[in-house]
Design an enzyme around this catalytic site. Structure first.
Site, PDB file in Angstrom:
ATOM      1  N   CYS A  47      61.583  22.596  94.718  1.00  0.00           N
ATOM      2  CA  CYS A  47      61.052  22.023  95.973  1.00  0.00           C
ATOM      3  C   CYS A  47      61.423  23.003  97.078  1.00  0.00           C
ATOM      4  CB  CYS A  47      61.703  20.670  96.242  1.00  0.00           C
ATOM      5  SG  CYS A  47      61.342  19.442  95.002  1.00  0.00           S
ATOM      6  N   GLU A  86      56.135  24.425  95.457  1.00  0.00           N
ATOM      7  CA  GLU A  86      56.058  23.624  96.685  1.00  0.00           C
ATOM      8  C   GLU A  86      54.751  22.845  96.657  1.00  0.00           C
ATOM      9  OE1 GLU A  86      57.939  22.570  99.317  1.00  0.00           O
ATOM     10  OE2 GLU A  86      56.087  21.466  99.711  1.00  0.00           O
ATOM     11  N   ASP A 142      66.093  20.489  95.282  1.00  0.00           N
ATOM     12  CA  ASP A 142      66.463  20.061  96.646  1.00  0.00           C
ATOM     13  C   ASP A 142      65.295  19.232  97.191  1.00  0.00           C
ATOM     14  OD1 ASP A 142      68.091  20.208  99.046  1.00  0.00           O
ATOM     15  OD2 ASP A 142      66.636  21.624  99.847  1.00  0.00           O
ATOM     16  N   CYS A 165      69.933  16.350 101.936  1.00  0.00           N
ATOM     17  CA  CYS A 165      70.599  16.345 103.239  1.00  0.00           C
ATOM     18  C   CYS A 165      70.690  14.898 103.703  1.00  0.00           C
ATOM     19  CB  CYS A 165      69.895  17.246 104.248  1.00  0.00           C
ATOM     20  SG  CYS A 165      68.144  16.943 104.386  1.00  0.00           S
TER      21      CYS A 165
HETATM   22  C1  SAM Z   1      64.123  19.077 101.501  1.00  0.00           C
HETATM   23  S1  SAM Z   1      62.687  20.025 101.463  1.00  0.00           S
HETATM   24  C2  SAM Z   1      63.227  21.488 100.664  1.00  0.00           C
HETATM   25  C3  SAM Z   1      63.959  22.443 101.565  1.00  0.00           C
HETATM   26  C4  SAM Z   1      64.138  23.805 100.929  1.00  0.00           C
HETATM   27  N1  SAM Z   1      64.802  23.705  99.647  1.00  0.00           N
HETATM   28  C5  SAM Z   1      64.890  24.758 101.828  1.00  0.00           C
HETATM   29  O1  SAM Z   1      66.114  24.849 101.689  1.00  0.00           O
HETATM   30  O2  SAM Z   1      64.294  25.418 102.671  1.00  0.00           O
HETATM   31  C6  SAM Z   1      61.787  19.278 100.185  1.00  0.00           C
HETATM   32  C7  SAM Z   1      60.473  19.979  99.867  1.00  0.00           C
HETATM   33  O3  SAM Z   1      60.026  19.504  98.590  1.00  0.00           O
HETATM   34  C8  SAM Z   1      58.624  19.408  98.608  1.00  0.00           C
HETATM   35  N2  SAM Z   1      58.260  18.508  97.486  1.00  0.00           N
HETATM   36  C9  SAM Z   1      58.364  17.169  97.440  1.00  0.00           C
HETATM   37  N3  SAM Z   1      57.976  16.726  96.246  1.00  0.00           N
HETATM   38  C10 SAM Z   1      57.651  17.800  95.497  1.00  0.00           C
HETATM   39  C11 SAM Z   1      57.179  17.978  94.169  1.00  0.00           C
HETATM   40  N4  SAM Z   1      56.961  16.940  93.366  1.00  0.00           N
HETATM   41  N5  SAM Z   1      56.947  19.233  93.733  1.00  0.00           N
HETATM   42  C12 SAM Z   1      57.150  20.303  94.556  1.00  0.00           C
HETATM   43  N6  SAM Z   1      57.561  20.189  95.835  1.00  0.00           N
HETATM   44  C13 SAM Z   1      57.830  18.949  96.290  1.00  0.00           C
HETATM   45  C14 SAM Z   1      58.340  18.882  99.998  1.00  0.00           C
HETATM   46  O4  SAM Z   1      56.996  19.133 100.378  1.00  0.00           O
HETATM   47  C15 SAM Z   1      59.345  19.663 100.829  1.00  0.00           C
HETATM   48  O5  SAM Z   1      58.783  20.850 101.298  1.00  0.00           O
END
Ligand code: SAM
Length: 555
Positions: A245, A293, A342, A451
């Site tokens: 993610c 993503e 994450d 977080c």
């Molecule tokens: C908390 S953020 C991640 C922050 C990132 N790890 C960073 O440190 O910059 C969570 C991300 O996961 C993505 N996401 C949510 N569900 C997902 C999935 N099933 N597969 C891939 N990405 C996903 C969201 O769109 C979001 O951009």
């Protein structure tokens, strides 16, 4: 549409914060960069109470009846405070509508400065910045030196050469300490003791204006957000890595820097066979990082960040790819030995630096408020989360719960029932992603992070994962404290010990030990709690609320 009209439109929109409104906006005027719109919008919000005072006292809107108040604020900002002045042709009607009142506006601005006892405009600017930062002024700016592009030593000798070094995190935000008094006005820095290549600096310093920031040599990333990649500790023998993610890419680029540095170290130490120069050998041994993503717009931000950080050769981005739909048994992933997970969470640990700043608008000459106030007033928000020192008191005083989604949008949850329903939905989603990560055949290491400060999204997800079929079948267990990389082993704030039937554990006992040799050898619950790493905002460690745990397989 001019820069000023577009910025006014962005500020009048509803939902999201400035970053999401601007960087996700495809209809910016051809000559205005998103950065230009962002800078104008943010600076105008910061100065808006003073500018409103100036506009009202000069009666600008009385003389310029066709000038909308918000537009007047943006134009007066540039007229009084931007080095380049108003960026419109000299004869442009909007520019003329301000410059006609040059003498009155300048005189009122000087009066406003004197009323605030600021000797210079620069002194006033510092007051404005401190006021804007509010709660965040007590939170240091964390700066990760991106070792793909620079070194800590180089940065200390260049970007931070005029800073004064301090030796505790508390000193960075405390302006009444010896270092600050010895060199007044000089920003401070602290070299972190847990995470390599990480600095904390004075929050008011405008780090985003430095070359090191725009070139990707440094990355702004909260200390706690650096825990997952560091805890995962991807070594050359771990093979390929997945960031499931990934957007906006802080952890992906951190992973890339770690992978690269370990390969360089291993090649230097002659761990790899074969001829060829260092670069050739590095390429041969190249580990890949697969970054997934789901959200296409956010994936584009990830792409940009990976490029700026110089991580393009190591990271393969799957734009708009749902990690849950990635086949763990696919040939492409047969060498994936480590995964970082994450996922989206409640965001309850986030420090509100990117929330919508308050915007004060001048009144029409009639005395009526010009337009409804847009954006939240950061000082009026009742957003409180537990601090290290007194979790119970903080918990009692939490008057409402604020969820922050991936785009920075805030959702207020008013009732306990609604909170529980949201947390249950989130933790089910987080667990499904974690179980999917545990299914990759060659995987030996996984980190899971959020977080959030809620046990439902943290320890409870970890417990459920450890009890799952896939974990039992494949021999996954928790990465115990004693096995963790030094900085994480020594980090004192640990997970919660929950009752075995816990459905919500936020009030439970908090671990805060010193990481002695014998820790992690108690009963299972205590071992798991001690293996989990937590961080809380407000406990004097200068971090945001965060959680991370590692899983390993011994096979
Ligand atoms: C908390 S953020 C991640 C922050 C990132 N790890 C960073 O440190 O910059 C969570 C991300 O996961 C993505 N996401 C949510 N569900 C997902 C999935 N099933 N597969 C891939 N990405 C996903 C969201 O769109 C979001 O951009």
């Amino acid at each position: 549409m001019s820069l000023y009209h577009k910025t006014a439109e962005i500020l009048s929109a509803s939902g999201g914060n400035l970053k999401t409104r601007i960087f996700g906006n495809k209809a910016l005027p051809p000559k205005a960069s998103p950065q230009q719109v962002y800078a104008l919008a943010l600076e105008t919000c910061k100065w808006s109470s003073i500018l409103t005072e100036v506009i009202e006292a000069s009666e600008l809107l009385h003389y310029e009846r066709k000038l909308p108040p918000l537009l007047s604020l943006l134009l007066v900002h540039d007229f009084l405070l931007a080095k380049r002045g108003i960026v419109l042709p000299a004869k442009h009607g909007l520019r003329a509508s301000i410059e006609r009142h040059k003498a009155r506006l300048t005189a009122e601005f000087t009066r406003a400065r004197i009323r605030r006892k600021a000797a210079t405009v620069e002194a006033l600017r510092q007051q404005v910045t401190a006021e804007y930062l509010g709660e965040a002024a007590h939170h240091p700016r964390w700066v990760r030196v991106n070792t793909l592009k620079s070194t800590l030593e180089d940065q200390l000798d260049s970007t931070f050469k005029d800073f004064t070094r301090v030796y505790s995190i508390g000193e960075v935000t405390n302006t009444n300490n010896d270092a600050a008094s010895a060199s007044p006005g000089k920003p401070l820095f602290y070299v972190d003791e847990h995470i390599p290549n990480l600095l904390a600096i004075s929050p008011a310093f405008e780090i985003t204006k430095t070359k090191a920031y725009s070139s990707g040599a440094i990355i702004l990333q909260d200390k706690a957000s650096c825990f997952p990649a560091y805890l995962l500790d991807p070594l050359p023998q771990d093979g390929d890595v997945i960031d499931s993610c990934a957007a906006p890419g802080n952890k992906t680029t951190h992973l890339a820097a770690l992978v690269q540095s370990r390969i360089v170290a291993a090649v230097r130490e002659g761990e790899f066979e074969g001829a060829g120069d260092l670069k050739q050998q590095q390429q041969q041994q190249q580990q890949k990082i697969f970054a997934f993503e789901k959200d296409k717009d956010r994936a584009r931000t990830l792409e940009k960040m990976v490029k700026v950080a110089g991580a393009k050769d190591v990271v393969r981005i799957s734009l708009g790819q749902d990690f849950l739909k990635v086949d763990p048994d696919a040939d492409l992933f047969k060498n994936v030995g480590a995964l970082l997970l994450d996922p989206s969470c409640s965001g309850s640990g986030i420090v509100g630096r990117d929330t919508m700043p308050a915007l004060h608008l001048p009144k029409y000459a009639s005395g009526k408020k010009a337009e409804p106030k847009k954006g939240g007033d950061r000082n009026s928000r009742k957003r409180k989360h537990p601090g290290d020192d007194d979790a119970a008191a903080a918990e009692k005083s939490r008057e409402e719960e604020v969820f922050v989604d991936d785009d920075g949008e805030e959702i207020v949850v008013a009732t306990a029932k609604e909170l529980q329903a949201r947390l249950e939905a989130l933790s089910a989603f987080q667990l499904s992603l974690l179980l999917h990560a545990l299914a990759f055949p060659a995987a030996r290491k996984v980190t899971y992070s959020t977080c959030s400060v809620h046990a439902a999204e943290n320890e409870q997800v970890v417990r459920a994962a450890l009890r799952s079929d896939v974990a039992r079948r494949r021999g996954w267990r928790i990465l115990r404290r004693a096995e963790q990389v030094r900085g994480m082993r020594e980090w004192p704030v640990r997970g919660l010990v929950l009752p075995s039937d816990a459905t919500s554990g936020d009030d439970d006992k908090r671990g805060d030990g010193d990481g002695g040799e014998d820790e992690g050898k108690g009963d299972d619950e205590e071992v798991v709690a001690d293996a989990c790493i937590r961080a809380y905002q407000g406990g004097g460690r200068g971090v945001m609320g965060f959680f991370v745990a590692g899983f390993v397989r011994d096979v």
